[in-house]
Design an enzyme around this catalytic site. Structure first.
Site, short mmCIF file in Angstrom:
data_model
loop_
_atom_site.label_atom_id
_atom_site.label_comp_id
_atom_site.label_asym_id
_atom_site.label_seq_id
_atom_site.Cartn_x
_atom_site.Cartn_y
_atom_site.Cartn_z
N GLU A 105 0.80 -1.24 0.00
CA GLU A 105 0.00 0.00 0.00
C GLU A 105 0.82 1.27 0.00
OE1 GLU A 105 -2.42 -2.52 3.05
OE2 GLU A 105 -0.35 -2.32 2.47
N ASP A 152 -1.88 -5.20 3.66
CA ASP A 152 -2.03 -5.56 5.07
C ASP A 152 -2.91 -6.78 5.26
OD1 ASP A 152 -0.39 -3.49 5.86
OD2 ASP A 152 -2.04 -2.07 6.14
N ASP A 191 -5.37 -7.32 7.40
CA ASP A 191 -6.73 -7.19 7.90
C ASP A 191 -7.71 -7.10 6.73
OD1 ASP A 191 -6.17 -4.68 6.93
OD2 ASP A 191 -6.26 -3.67 8.86
N GLU A 223 -9.35 -4.61 5.47
CA GLU A 223 -9.10 -3.50 4.55
C GLU A 223 -7.99 -3.87 3.57
OE1 GLU A 223 -10.41 0.46 3.63
OE2 GLU A 223 -11.10 -0.90 5.18
N TYR A 225 2.27 -5.15 13.13
CA TYR A 225 1.13 -4.41 12.57
C TYR A 225 0.32 -3.74 13.68
CZ TYR A 225 -2.70 -3.34 9.39
OH TYR A 225 -3.64 -2.70 8.63
N ARG A 271 -2.82 -2.37 13.72
CA ARG A 271 -4.28 -2.46 13.82
C ARG A 271 -4.64 -3.87 14.22
NH1 ARG A 271 -3.78 0.79 9.09
NH2 ARG A 271 -4.31 2.95 9.56
N HIS A 293 -4.24 -12.12 14.52
CA HIS A 293 -3.18 -11.11 14.63
C HIS A 293 -2.39 -11.30 15.90
CE1 HIS A 293 -5.57 -8.06 11.97
NE2 HIS A 293 -5.10 -9.09 11.30
#
Length: 796
Positions: A9, A82, A84, A86, A283, A285, A328
């Site tokens: 990203e 990532d 997750d 998103e 990470y 989040r 996670h």
């Protein structure tokens, strides 16, 4: 060309990863999402099973073209966004937009950017997880529907240009509900009694076992203590342990960074993002407190090396919440051996916090000895109690102690003192006994950290949504951070010393606040309107239930379109009924009547914000008078006297250079007017009391600032000006602003060149859909009020 194209990203992430992979790999950034719901209209085909219409945003077309070219030349494309939902959605949009082939595309994830993690991910690719994509798609579609259908209701029934959102509106409700609790609170006084006693081996600070209800009780108690003998009635010593906190999740990091570092939620996430992309932390989040076996071993080795084996206690933490997303890890350093880093100051401080919290979570409990001394006298039925604490083994406290997000800013903490040795029956000397009047407190207003904690407790939002939600409700003007100076309050102070009773009335400042979140008038009116007409959307339990349904979609347990269907039909009917049958909401509050005209005076929300209105055209047959509220005033609390003061504006201060000098309040706050010059009055100054000399000073300062702003003006055409702006030089012709081509030297431009620049720039497109940005200095457009959007057509 390289055989392998890796897409991530962010450019910072790409740079870090490229250093770990060989010459056969090229790493490129998509700069976030390349595709989103189309801006024009709702972009969701309601009658076609909520099919979303996506489009590549204009600023991403060049990036997409470059990635398409590179993907065509590569043998394998690695989607490394990532881990997750998103990130999964970004990978899916890239797959679709770049027209990739399944056989040539691999999806990889990692929760830390280290060489070992990247190479491990390359060795273990997988396919795009469509369930995760659907969960993100469901969130995006549901939020677009709610925003797109609710916002026009607010435009029509409250005020133009407002917005509503599934999570943001509930977050505002939390702050409004807390404000109402504060307003309802009736402060009651009580007396707190403390005693200072002298034993053979030292002094003892203590507190009475109960609070006394009123001044009479406190006076009676002190009189009984006068000349009384106090002895040690009981001594208890108990071993105790203190446990370390679990490693950071997103929300606990945001809370602790706020308390220990003074960071806002958005600042914390921005700094953490940079640390992650630089390969320093995992990470950021996550709602998991889990640590990998590798991390636990790494922490154990570093603790034993730095502090000794006695300090090591490898611990596996389990996430309490059933809704914790995916597998996670908690937020931790990628290398426990790196105690500190050299970087920007914010990054150094946040890294230090993360390292300490993570390493402390793997250390032994602190061992304490807690002592309680009970002090009594035959003269009184109550007793004094002193508590002390001795650390016998510091354990994790050697590194870190967790803050308490619920601690009141000004709350008096009873210190755990080191107590002297005493024996039961020992007679103590009374040094002094004080009885101080205290007052019950209302609930505290939220700070960003405590709001995140409350949202997490209620299941509102997820790690990725806390920061943007809190930023959004402030940008929308529904909530603001206020600094309150507090107000002076009197309290009673009594002291018994040397058999003498002294009574005083003292003063203190109460209610002082900094960075507390308060609802604005428009935030309160919108919240009340939505609660009255959209009870389901504003219900905390419903919002949490929706998040649980997203989790179920991510696990493949329910179909996302079915979930949207169940929500949409009753919601859309509710929207139609509200548009048709509800009254306008203005938060109107009648203050009284004007002492001279006898006309009604009301406080309400107007087109440009909170205001006072005198008179009613329908009743009086005359046009009402209006006055804007000042920044520190609210329609819910302004008094009749304060409202009447506002109509003393504009204040004529005198004449300066043959022109009238006035102080007034307008749409953008208080200002001084001198001819055609309007100069803002600083926020800490009051237009009701500003002097003539100060007003002249403000006008002269404005002139100087305007002179510095001007680069060039043309005698042939005074409407054409070259000016310095916030983002550099720009061209102004009349009321229109134009961006200068890159590399242009503004001071060398001729009038003809300026006119060519203006003619060559494209006309601004009309605002498309919810959230379209207003015209900026890049376009030749006159400022207009945003056009009203039509509500979507009724479902057939």
């Amino acid at each position: 060309m390289a055989k392998n194209l890796v897409i991530v990203e962010s450019p910072a992430k790409a740079k870090t990863i490229e250093g770990y992979l060989g010459k056969d790999f090229v790493v490129k950034s998509s700069f976030g999402h390349v595709r989103d719901l189309a801006k024009k209209g709702i972009a969701i085909e309601i009658d076609n099973n909520f099919h979303p219409n996506y489009e590549v945003s204009a600023d991403k077309k060049q990036i997409v073209a470059e990635l398409k070219k590179l993907a065509k030349e590569a043998e394998t494309v690695w989607l490394a966004t990532d881990e997750d939902r998103e990130g999964e959605a970004i990978s899916w949009h890239l797959f679709e937009t770049l027209n990739l082939e399944k056989k040539d595309t691999k999806r990889i994830t990692f929760n830390e950017i280290t060489k070992a993690a990247i190479l491990k991910a390359i060795d273990n690719p997988r396919k795009i997880n469509k369930e995760l994509v659907d969960a993100q798609q469901a969130r995006r579609v549901l939020d677009r529907i709610v925003g797109f259908e609710l916002s026009p209701v607010l435009w029509k029934k409250v005020r133009p240009s407002l917005s509503a959102g599934r999570v943001q509106s509930v977050a505002v409700r939390l702050i409004v509900d807390r404000e109402r609790e504060i307003q309802k609170h009736n402060s009651e006084s009580f007396f707190r009694v403390n005693g200072l006693f002298a034993a053979a081996k030292g002094k003892i600070k203590s507190e009475l076992s109960k609070q006394l209800a009123n001044e009479k009780e406190s006076l009676d108690f002190l009189n009984k203590c006068n000349g009384a003998t106090f002895t040690v009635d009981d001594v208890q010593k108990k071993p105790a342990t203190k446990s370390p906190a679990a490693p950071f999740t997103t929300s606990t990091l945001q809370q602790e960074a706020s308390l220990k570092l003074g960071f806002s939620v958005s600042r914390t996430m921005s700094v953490a993002q940079r640390l992650y992309e630089a390969g320093k932390i995992t990470y950021m989040r996550t709602d998991s407190v889990n640590l990998s076996e590798t991390a636990i071993t790494g922490a154990k080795n570093e603790i034993e090396r730095a502090y000794g084996a006695d300090y090591s206690k490898p611990t596996k933490y389990k996430t309490k919440s059933n809704s914790a997303q995916e597998a996670h890890e908690a937020i931790r350093p990628t290398d426990f051996g790196v105690h500190s880093i050299t970087a920007e100051r914010d990054e150094e401080r946040l890294y230090d916090l993360i390292w300490k919290r993570s390493i402390a979570s793997q250390m032994t409990h602190a061992q304490l000895e807690r002592t309680t001394i009970k002090i009594a006298s035959p003269a009184v039925s109550e007793y004094f109690q002193a508590k002390g604490e001795v650390i016998t083994f510091d354990g994790f406290l050697r590194v870190y102690l967790e803050s308490n997000v619920d601690q009141e800013d000004d709350e008096e903490e009873v210190a755990s003192d080191l107590l002297p040795q005493v024996s039961v029956g020992e007679v103590l000397k009374v040094n002094e006994i004080t009885a101080i009047e205290r007052f019950s407190r209302p609930p505290s207003r939220y700070v960003e950290a405590s709001l995140v904690k409350k949202m997490e407790e209620l299941g509102i939002g997820r790690p990725s949504t806390y920061a943007p939600t809190i930023s959004t409700i402030q940008k929308r003007g529904y909530v603001e951070k206020n600094e309150r100076e507090g107000e002076e309050r009197k309290y009673i102070f009594k002291k018994l010393k040397d058999n003498q009773l002294v009574e005083e009335v003292r003063t203190e400042v109460t209610g002082k606040e900094k960075n507390k979140l308060s609802p604005t008038d428009i935030g309160i009116v919108v919240t009340d309107f939505l609660k009255d007409h959209f009870e389901l959307i504003m219900d905390y339990n419903f919002t949490a239930k929706v998040e649980e349904e997203f989790d179920e979609i991510a696990k493949g347990l329910i179909d996302w379109t079915k979930m949207i269907h169940q929500f949409y039909d009753p919601f859309h009917k509710n929207v139609e009924n509200t548009l048709e049958h509800s009254e306008r909401a203005t938060g109107e509050r009648e203050l009284g009547v004007h002492p001279e005209s006898g006309k009604k005076i009301i406080a309400r929300i107007g087109r440009f914000g909170p205001m006072i209105q005198v008179g009613d055209e329908q009743t009086d047959g005359e046009k009402p008078q209006f006055a804007s509220l000042q920044k520190d005033q609210s329609i819910g609390s302004i008094t009749l006297e304060q409202a009447l003061e506002l109509f003393k504006l504009p204040r004529t201060l005198g004449e300066f250079e043959d022109l009238v000098l006035k102080a007034n309040v307008g749409r953008f706050g208080p200002y001084i007017q001198h001819g055609k010059i309007f100069a803002s009055i600083p926020k800490d100054e009051n237009p009701m009391s500003i002097t003539y000399d100060r007003a002249v000073e403000i006008i002269l300062e404005k002139r100087e600032a305007d002179a510095n702003k001007l680069i060039k003006v043309f005698a042939e055409n005074a409407d054409v000006q070259l000016l310095n702006g916030r983002w550099g030089a720009y061209l102004k012709i009349g009321k229109n602003n134009f961006k200068l081509p890159k590399g242009t030297e503004a001071e060398k431009l001729t009038l003809e060149e300026c006119l060519v620049i203006a003619a060559d720039q494209p006309k601004a497109s009309k605002g498309k859909g919810r959230g379209a940005k207003a015209a900026t200095t890049t376009t030749a457009v006159k400022k207009k009020a945003p056009a009203k959007k039509k509500a979507p057509a009724k479902k057939k």
